[in-house]
Design an enzyme around this catalytic site. Structure first.
Site, PDB file in Angstrom:
ATOM      1  N   GLU A 103     -12.538  -2.035  12.153  1.00 18.93           N
ATOM      2  CA  GLU A 103     -12.522  -1.258  10.917  1.00 18.93           C
ATOM      3  C   GLU A 103     -13.645  -1.651   9.953  1.00 18.93           C
ATOM      4  O   GLU A 103     -14.302  -0.789   9.377  1.00 18.93           O
ATOM      5  CB  GLU A 103     -11.156  -1.458  10.226  1.00 18.93           C
ATOM      6  N   ASP A 135      -8.383  -8.989   4.335  1.00 17.85           N
ATOM      7  CA  ASP A 135      -8.108  -7.832   5.183  1.00 17.85           C
ATOM      8  C   ASP A 135      -9.170  -7.653   6.274  1.00 17.85           C
ATOM      9  O   ASP A 135     -10.009  -6.765   6.159  1.00 17.85           O
ATOM     10  CB  ASP A 135      -8.039  -6.574   4.301  1.00 17.85           C
ATOM     11  N   GLU A 158       0.824  -1.212   0.000  1.00 18.09           N
ATOM     12  CA  GLU A 158       0.000   0.000   0.000  1.00 18.09           C
ATOM     13  C   GLU A 158       0.860   1.265   0.000  1.00 18.09           C
ATOM     14  O   GLU A 158       0.631   2.194   0.771  1.00 18.09           O
ATOM     15  CB  GLU A 158      -0.966  -0.003   1.189  1.00 18.09           C
TER      16      GLU A 158
END
Ligand code: BDP
Length: 735
Positions: A441, A411, A337
């Site tokens: 998240e 993820d 990323e």
């Protein structure tokens, strides 16, 4: 006057101190004082707001007089011979806990009586001569382990809290207090406990400006600006809470790292925290930005083969250990990323990890290298990439490198199959760390009550799960909100992470039971209700977000709310449409041999299970298979009907939690009751939003009518697509 309960936590102190009467007061002030004293004389003596700050470390007087009497009989005094800061903390915690729970002070004595004493000891120091067998047992204990045992020796009978070392004693004290908090019998104590996992570590994704990546509980608790001089009381309470559940390491900074934290002034700040955490058994780690030699050292390169780069890291590590002799090491996110890494110089992850490992090796420090890597340029299915990258490198990492692997290959989704790198046969020569995300998240963030222990248990129970995992890393959900975790029930996940890392066999049910009793109440009816909320919450969330193996349907960037239609991001593998692949024929990602063949990365038994359309567990169905909308599932319903049913069930689950909570109104203090009540109402609303947005989008693709019984979406698909949350927390500063 009642004896004021000494409480280690600052904000819970009574609003006035009855013993400090100053006579030169105006009449008005005297009246105020008298009023305060009267309040103090009226039970309950706790005048502080119940805002959740105390976490599970609540030592209020046990209400049941019978149980109190039983404990009083067995807990008259205690003694210890140790002198270390850790033992001093153990003594304070024991004293404070007992005093709170029993409602009177329990003295520390030099000489114990025939019965009713507690002894804190290790094989190195004991205030009484311990029987040989016990002493041997203490000697053989893991350094962090403890025994809690009723011992009879030399005409005396006492409770031994014995540790493999001083930190074992502290862990033993917290466990002993937990037994009392959950009102268990201590008459025939015989407990031996050692950690299953040596490294039990929180990962903070905290930035130096106090923003927290994926943090939903306010600003970072680390006040870098005022460190090292100002040591917020919260740091101590943080350390206490972690020690009470066996967490023994903390990574202070974000994996998307800032090199600045390695600058001398920031290292001084880190030193202050490390000094404070040390007696609680917590070692500090930092994240290392791979390009730090360029950014901080002024070098032209960060190439791991460059001698100047090697010397820079060696000097930096020497400098750190001069300040922090027990520094844990570095956690590194590289070539992932947008983060810099060895591949920028044509080197491998092993080259990069070994560069840091060589510098840390003389101090027994470790490099924890993350396997969360994937690249947009690679055409390979994103969930396959980490395995493809790391398995060929197995055997080329230095001994002090550990590979940190997320629980699933994508993820931190509400549900994923286990990451194949965590299974037997994948990494056979490299130590690994299991990374779990405590902060939610992708699970409603701090708005939703979702108990994560069942998810983590699912991972640990996967057949072929690699038994030699050396560490658990939990991405923290802690912030500076008064209740620490934004949602009061977020505390359960912090708690569960610690307890499960210590004891991998603990069931979610047992963890939920402990936490509920320590946090709310020992009243059996309340405990039953709260536990059922906790234990059903993950499945509810999966149902209203991503049922049947769907994944990554969240909106862009902040990941708050649904966005299954999103298809315009610069990277294909960030788009929800990449993951669900819904089209007019059906939905799901074909990962069998006729598709991306990600199943091939699993050991034979799992591979065959997942690859078979007939045998694949339905919870992973659309993860591995593209299934026709009208294909029949085990229930006899079509896939489309089953998808709708799951979304319906999720909403029903969220509404049921609201109703259950209302039943607790009388048994829970109003402050905490209302906090949770409000969030449960948000959760129910957002569950409906997920249901409506996902179904209206999938219906626009499947073109099938909603089955009877499914509530049709309240608004149009266009309406859901337009919703916009520019200030959703977790990425940008919140203040
Ligand atoms: C993803 C988060 C991102 C993290 C990344 C990571 O969205 O903020 O930086 O994981 O683990 O889940 O590195």
């Amino acid at each position: 006057m009642p004896v004021l309960r000494h409480n280690l936590l600052p904000y819970d102190e009574p609003a006035c101190q009855g013993n400090k009467i100053i006579f030169r007061l105006s009449v008005m002030r005297i009246f105020t004082k008298i009023f305060c004293c009267l309040l103090l004389a009226t039970p309950p003596y706790t005048l502080y707001a119940e805002d959740g700050y105390r976490l599970w470390l609540r030592f209020d007087k046990i209400k049941d007089a019978g149980i109190r009497m039983e404990y009083n009989r067995q807990l008259k005094n205690f003694t210890s011979a140790g002198q270390s800061p850790t033992i001093k903390i153990a003594i304070d915690e024991l004293k404070n806990g007992l005093e709170g729970l029993l409602g009177h002070s329990v003295p520390m004595v030099k000489t114990i009586g025939a019965t009713g004493s507690i002894i804190l000891a290790t094989s190195e120091h004991s205030p009484v001569k311990l029987p040989k067998a016990i002493n041997n047992q203490l000697q053989q204990l893991d350094k962090e382990g403890f025994i809690l045992q009723k011992v009879s020796s030399g005409g005396k009978s006492f409770i031994l809290i014995g540790g493999g070392s001083d930190i074992g004693v502290l862990y033993g004290v917290f466990h002993f207090l937990r037994l009392l908090q959950t009102q268990q019998s201590i008459t025939r104590l015989q407990i031996k406990s050692e950690p299953d996992i040596p490294l039990r570590m929180l990962n903070h994704w905290d930035n130096l400006d106090r923003t927290v990546e994926r943090g939903y509980a306010g600003a970072s608790i680390w006040d870098w600006h005022r460190l090292p001089e100002y040591l917020d009381r919260r740091y101590t309470d943080y350390a206490r809470a972690n020690a009470s559940i066996g967490i023994n390491a903390t990574v202070l900074t974000n994996v998307n790292a800032n090199a600045l934290v390695l600058r001398p002034d920031y290292l001084e700040k880190t030193r202050a925290l490390a000094d404070l955490f040390r007696p609680y058994g917590i070692r500090v780690f930092l994240t290392a930005r791979f390009s730090a030699p360029i950014e901080l050292g002024g070098l032209k390169t960060a190439d791991p083969h460059d001698p100047q780069v090697q010397a820079w890291w060696k000097n930096k590590v020497d400098e750190i250990y001069r300040l922090i002799p027990d520094f844990g090491g570095f956690v590194v996110k590289a070539n992932s990323e947008g983060q810099p890494g060895p591949q920028n110089y044509g080197r491998t992850h092993a080259d990069g990890a070994n560069l840091l490992a060589n510098a840390l090796q003389p101090y027994s420090g470790r490099v924890i290298w993350r396997a969360f890597v994937y690249s947009n340029e690679t055409p390979e299915d994103r969930v396959r990439q980490a395995f493809s990258e790391f398995v060929p490198l197995d055997g080329s990492f230095s001994k002090n490198v550990m590979i940190q692997v997320k629980n699933g290959p994508l993820d931190f989704q509400p549900r994923e199959p286990v990451h194949p790198l965590l299974l037997e046969g994948a990494l056979t020569q490299t130590a690994s760390v299991l990374e779990l995300q405590i902060t939610q998240e992708y699970l409603g963030q701090a708005n939703h009550l979702v108990f994560l222990a069942p998810m983590w248990q699912e991972v640990l129970e996967t057949p072929d799960f690699h038994q030699k995992i050396d560490g658990f890393a939990g991405v923290s959900n802690i912030g500076s909100d008064r209740n620490w975790t934004g949602h009061l029930f977020g505390q359960t996940n912090w708690y569960a992470f610690g307890r499960l890392s210590w004891d991998n066999q603990l069931s979610p049910e047992a963890i939920a039971d402990e936490w509920t009793r320590m946090t709310f109440s020992n009243d059996n009816e309340s405990v039953k209700l709260i536990k059922s909320m906790l234990l059903n919450s993950l499945e509810n969330c999966v149902d209203y977000m991503t049922p049947l193996g769907l994944a990554h349907l969240m909106a862009t960037g902040h990941h708050f709310g649904p966005g299954p239609w999103v298809n315009d991001l610069p990277r294909a593998d960030w788009n929800p449409t990449y993951f669900h692949r819904a089209d007019s024929t059906g939905i799901g990602f074909n990962r069998t041999a006729t598709g991306s063949n990600a199943v091939a990365q699993y050991p034979a038994a799992l591979r065959d299970l997942y690859a078979s359309r007939a045998k694949c567990p339905e919870k992973f169905l659309l993860w591995f298979h593209h299934v026709g909308w009208n294909e029949k599932l085990a229930s006899g319903r079509t896939l489309w009907e089953e998808i709708c049913r799951h979304y319906d069930q999720g909403v029903i689950g969220a509404v049921t939690m609201q109703a259950d909570w209302q039943k607790l109104k009388k048994s829970i203090d109003s402050d905490r009751f209302e906090q949770v009540e409000q969030l449960l109402s948000i959760q129910a609303k957002e569950a409906r939003w997920w249901h409506d947005a996902c179904l209206s989008y999938f219906q626009s693709v499947s073109k099938l009518p909603y089955p009877a019984g499914t509530a049709p979406p309240e608004k149009s698909l266009e309406y859901y697509k337009k919703l916009d949350y520019p200030f959703a927390p977790g990425i940008r500063p919140r203040w």
